[in-house]
Design a protein around this motif. Structure first.
Motif, PDB file in Angstrom:
ATOM      1  N   LEU A 336       0.733  -1.053  -0.196  1.00  0.00           N
ATOM      2  CA  LEU A 336       0.012  -0.004   0.068  1.00  0.00           C
ATOM      3  C   LEU A 336       0.977   1.343  -0.019  1.00  0.00           C
ATOM      4  CD1 LEU A 336      -2.720   1.616   0.435  1.00  0.00           C
ATOM      5  CD2 LEU A 336      -2.623   1.102   2.716  1.00  0.00           C
ATOM      6  N   TYR A 337       0.745   1.984  -1.156  1.00  0.00           N
ATOM      7  CA  TYR A 337       1.363   3.233  -1.247  1.00  0.00           C
ATOM      8  C   TYR A 337       0.719   4.496  -0.924  1.00  0.00           C
ATOM      9  CZ  TYR A 337       4.310   6.717  -3.664  1.00  0.00           C
ATOM     10  OH  TYR A 337       4.754   8.057  -4.166  1.00  0.00           O
ATOM     11  N   LEU A 338       0.998   5.285   0.007  1.00  0.00           N
ATOM     12  CA  LEU A 338       0.310   6.668   0.332  1.00  0.00           C
ATOM     13  C   LEU A 338       1.299   7.521   0.139  1.00  0.00           C
ATOM     14  CD1 LEU A 338      -1.260   5.431   3.641  1.00  0.00           C
ATOM     15  CD2 LEU A 338      -2.422   5.247   1.686  1.00  0.00           C
ATOM     16  N   PRO A 339       1.267   8.165  -0.887  1.00  0.00           N
ATOM     17  CA  PRO A 339       2.248   9.302  -1.464  1.00  0.00           C
ATOM     18  C   PRO A 339       2.158  10.457  -0.463  1.00  0.00           C
ATOM     19  CG  PRO A 339       0.890   8.665  -3.363  1.00  0.00           C
ATOM     20  CD  PRO A 339       0.222   8.129  -1.996  1.00  0.00           C
ATOM     21  N   GLN A 340       3.364  11.269  -0.330  1.00  0.00           N
ATOM     22  CA  GLN A 340       3.495  12.483   0.477  1.00  0.00           C
ATOM     23  C   GLN A 340       3.171  13.754  -0.309  1.00  0.00           C
ATOM     24  OE1 GLN A 340       7.222  12.495   2.984  1.00  0.00           O
ATOM     25  NE2 GLN A 340       7.549  10.276   2.222  1.00  0.00           N
ATOM     26  N   SER A 341       2.760  14.757   0.313  1.00  0.00           N
ATOM     27  CA  SER A 341       2.635  15.984  -0.115  1.00  0.00           C
ATOM     28  C   SER A 341       1.517  16.223  -1.037  1.00  0.00           C
ATOM     29  CB  SER A 341       3.978  16.609  -0.433  1.00  0.00           C
ATOM     30  OG  SER A 341       4.887  16.576   0.185  1.00  0.00           O
ATOM     31  N   PRO A 522      -7.107  -4.929   3.327  1.00  0.00           N
ATOM     32  CA  PRO A 522      -6.255  -6.013   3.621  1.00  0.00           C
ATOM     33  C   PRO A 522      -4.790  -5.638   4.327  1.00  0.00           C
ATOM     34  CG  PRO A 522      -7.266  -6.168   1.453  1.00  0.00           C
ATOM     35  CD  PRO A 522      -7.613  -4.861   2.084  1.00  0.00           C
ATOM     36  N   PRO A 523      -4.371  -6.408   5.072  1.00  0.00           N
ATOM     37  CA  PRO A 523      -2.868  -6.064   5.631  1.00  0.00           C
ATOM     38  C   PRO A 523      -1.718  -5.816   4.948  1.00  0.00           C
ATOM     39  CG  PRO A 523      -3.480  -8.255   6.295  1.00  0.00           C
ATOM     40  CD  PRO A 523      -4.691  -7.768   5.509  1.00  0.00           C
ATOM     41  N   PHE A 524      -1.792  -5.157   3.724  1.00  0.00           N
ATOM     42  CA  PHE A 524      -0.800  -4.921   2.861  1.00  0.00           C
ATOM     43  C   PHE A 524       0.336  -4.420   3.500  1.00  0.00           C
ATOM     44  CE2 PHE A 524      -3.730  -3.866  -0.848  1.00  0.00           C
ATOM     45  CZ  PHE A 524      -4.356  -5.117  -1.009  1.00  0.00           C
ATOM     46  N   ALA A 525       1.697  -4.515   3.158  1.00  0.00           N
ATOM     47  CA  ALA A 525       3.024  -3.750   3.724  1.00  0.00           C
ATOM     48  C   ALA A 525       2.571  -2.481   3.115  1.00  0.00           C
ATOM     49  CB  ALA A 525       4.086  -4.135   3.256  1.00  0.00           C
ATOM     50  N   ARG A 526       3.337  -1.446   3.973  1.00  0.00           N
ATOM     51  CA  ARG A 526       2.835   0.017   3.593  1.00  0.00           C
ATOM     52  C   ARG A 526       4.168   0.894   3.334  1.00  0.00           C
ATOM     53  NH1 ARG A 526      -1.800   1.716   8.087  1.00  0.00           N
ATOM     54  NH2 ARG A 526      -3.119   0.126   7.858  1.00  0.00           N
ATOM     55  N   THR A 527       4.075   1.753   2.621  1.00  0.00           N
ATOM     56  CA  THR A 527       5.374   2.741   2.357  1.00  0.00           C
ATOM     57  C   THR A 527       4.581   4.280   1.876  1.00  0.00           C
ATOM     58  OG1 THR A 527       7.275   3.140   1.305  1.00  0.00           O
ATOM     59  CG2 THR A 527       5.488   2.382   0.056  1.00  0.00           C
ATOM     60  N   ARG A 528       5.211   5.334   2.211  1.00  0.00           N
ATOM     61  CA  ARG A 528       5.288   6.471   1.859  1.00  0.00           C
ATOM     62  C   ARG A 528       6.111   7.064   0.573  1.00  0.00           C
ATOM     63  NH1 ARG A 528       2.382  10.946   5.088  1.00  0.00           N
ATOM     64  NH2 ARG A 528       1.663  11.198   3.001  1.00  0.00           N
ATOM     65  N   ASN A 529       7.052   6.218   0.422  1.00  0.00           N
ATOM     66  CA  ASN A 529       8.344   6.320  -0.477  1.00  0.00           C
ATOM     67  C   ASN A 529       8.090   5.887  -1.919  1.00  0.00           C
ATOM     68  OD1 ASN A 529      10.667   5.538  -1.736  1.00  0.00           O
ATOM     69  ND2 ASN A 529      11.497   7.057  -0.232  1.00  0.00           N
TER      70      ASN A 529
END
Length: 543
Positions: A336-341, A522-529
């Motif tokens: 799961l990717y949650l972009p910054q800014s 779902p319990p995906f791995a996460r990142t903001r990068n």
């Protein structure tokens, strides 16, 4: 036939009718769903003669009904099931056999389907079609029975005048407006009265000719039902409302069947709807009329792990519930990717930002992406910006955009291309199963909250407040979570799939309710990068 194309379509239908074993129009791909020939070649509950039809023995509907009645297991879609449940007093009543157990898959759709079937709807197209049928049947079967052309012309003119009156009170094509939000709704009364007068003349002519022809007789009940619906709307339009439209609307919330009346307009037509705000009540009454076990299944019946919202929506207060974890290894298979800014989802340029932030991942992934938007307007803006970005980077990927073709054709094209980018709105968030290399990136622009100015949503919010409930926590948020889970569910479809889910709505992190949204996924791995997301997509064996 009006056009050469209509003649070609008619010939195709005639050939198809001689060869098909089911009569299913969907099997005739050469004739579009909106072809003008279909209303002339298909029967509906309005004009079906039932056992009195001279071709009853050959009827595909009754053939299917006989087969269903004889079967031990019957598989149908939600709409046919609800039609059987809601219209048991219809000409084709009890289409489905009485059963001990009903299993409804994708049961998260049940509340909205039930609202459609337990509500009422009247369209200008229905009225015009009734007028045309009366003219054709009257001239063919009882030419000396009345001045059919004069009667039906007056009726059709009155119907078209109502469409003009709707425009005169400020409604525009494409709008969906609650009756209580139309400030000059009383100005519609003369147009409704004119239709009532013209339809009364038509009804009298039909009654005078009763018994001369079975199809003409069928129109008597059909016109009577249309007149009853018209009378209800005439009365609703004529009621004196005070200046507080919210308080006025509360009148329709009283009793056992709270509802909202609203009007939708197209370029030349209009539809008058009355939608229940608690469809679960009607569904519960229908279930009580025919006791049987119901098993409701879906991957998205819970919000934050609880069934409360769903059970309230379908009118169940004593159900046994159970929830099982997915067999997929989500932390390993998906990121799961949650972009910054990111800009606010309310920003005027948000759709452009969606395309620009998603493009590096789409390019690195070689397409193979769904971009799921919450509105058709966003679909157009995201598609336009992605085209520009592809041209700038000289990276031409197949771009499939909702509206360019049918949903089915777009999905088939996506599967066969292998490197396509499909951009679609809510209808593409669920019911699509694409496994393997064709799809490994799903981009979601916003949390799919229903538009608060939609007449049904607005009325339901007011209704819940009136009965002392919290509409955001008990309705708007759970509905958005269930749809978000559907969108996320397009990514991982079996044990070998891998991919990235990208959510571009900063509210999942900045708002208190964001925790409920994320905990429901779902319990995906996460990142903001961004680099981590691209590396996950391009890693050898990523799919």
């Amino acid at each position: 036939m009006p056009t050469r194309e209509d003649v070609m379509h008619l010939r195709s239908v005639v050939r198809f009718a001689s060869m098909t074993s089911t009569g299913d129009c969907a099997e005739l791909a050469s004739v579009p769903e909106n072809a003008a020939i279909w209303p002339l070649e298909t029967s509906t509950r309005d004009n079906c003669l039932g056992a009195e039809c001279p071709r009853f023995a050959e009827c595909f509907v009754y053939k299917a009904r006989r087969e269903a009645q004889a079967a031990d297991i019957v598989v149908v879609n939600h709409h046919l099931f609800m039609a059987d449940l809601a219209f048991r007093d219809d000409a084709i009543r009890d289409f489905l056999p009485t059963v001990d157990t009903v299993i409804l898959d994708e049961a998260h759709q049940l509340p909205s389907v039930a609202a459609d079937f337990f509500g009422t709807s009247l369209s200008l197209a229905q009225l015009l079609e009734a007028g045309r049928d009366a003219r054709a049947l009257g001239l063919a079967r009882a030419p000396d029975g009345s001045s059919w052309i004069t009667l039906t012309s007056q009726f059709e003119r009155a119907v078209r005048d109502l469409r003009l009156a709707l425009g005169a009170v400020g409604l525009i094509a494409g709008s969906r407006t609650s009756l209580d939000r139309i400030e000059r709704r009383s100005d519609l009364r003369p147009a409704f009265d004119a239709i009532d007068e013209a339809s009364a003349e038509l009804a009298r002519a039909l009654e005078i000719n009763r018994g001369r022809d079975a199809e003409l007789d069928l129109l008597i009940g059909r016109v009577a039902e249309l007149r009853r619906n018209l009378a209800e709307w005439t009365g609703a339009v004529a009621l004196n409302r005070d200046e507080d439209s919210d308080a006025a609307a509360d009148e329709s919330f009283e009793g056992d069947a709270p509802s909202v009346r609203w009007i939708s307009l197209s370029t030349y037509g209009a539809q008058f709807n009355q939608t229940p705000l608690a469809s679960g009540q009607a569904l519960a009454r229908a279930r009580e009329a025919q006791p049987q076990s119901w098993i409701l299944t879906s991957a998205t019946l819970t919000a934050a792990g609880r069934f409360d919202h769903y059970l309230a929506e379908v009118g169940l207060d004593n159900a046994t519930t159970a929830r099982w974890d997915s067999p997929f290894d989500f932390p390993r298979q998906a990121l799961l990717y949650l972009p910054q800014s990111l800009p606010s989802p309310y920003d005027a340029n948000f759709a452009h930002s969606v395309a620009e932030v998603a493009w590096p991942l789409i390019r690195a992934n070689g397409g193979r992406a769904f971009v799921l938007c919450t509105t058709l307007r966003a679909v157009e803006k995201v598609a336009a910006r992605l085209r520009q970005l592809m041209a700038q980077d000289d990276e031409q990927l197949p771009l499939l955009v909702q509206g360019a073709s049918t949903r089915r054709a777009l999905i088939d094209a996506f599967r066969s291309a292998g490197n396509a980018v499909l951009i679609g709105s809510i209808s593409f968030w669920e019911g699509i199963d694409i496994r393997g290399d064709a799809l490994s990136l799903v981009v979601i622009d916003k949390l799919p909250f229903a538009p608060p100015d939609d007449p049904v949503v607005e009325a339901k919010i007011r209704y819940l407040r009136k009965i002392g409930r919290n509409p955001f926590n008990e309705y708007q948020l759970p509905e958005a979570i269930m749809l978000m889970k559907q969108g996320a569910g397009r990514l991982i479809r079996d044990e070998t799939d891998r991919g990235v889910l990208m959510i571009l709505d900063e509210r999942v992190l900045s708002k208190p309710y964001g925790k409920a949204v994320l905990s429901s996924l779902p319990p995906f791995a996460r990142t903001r990068n961004e680099g981590d997301a691209i590396e996950f997509l391009t890693r050898r064996g990523a799919r």
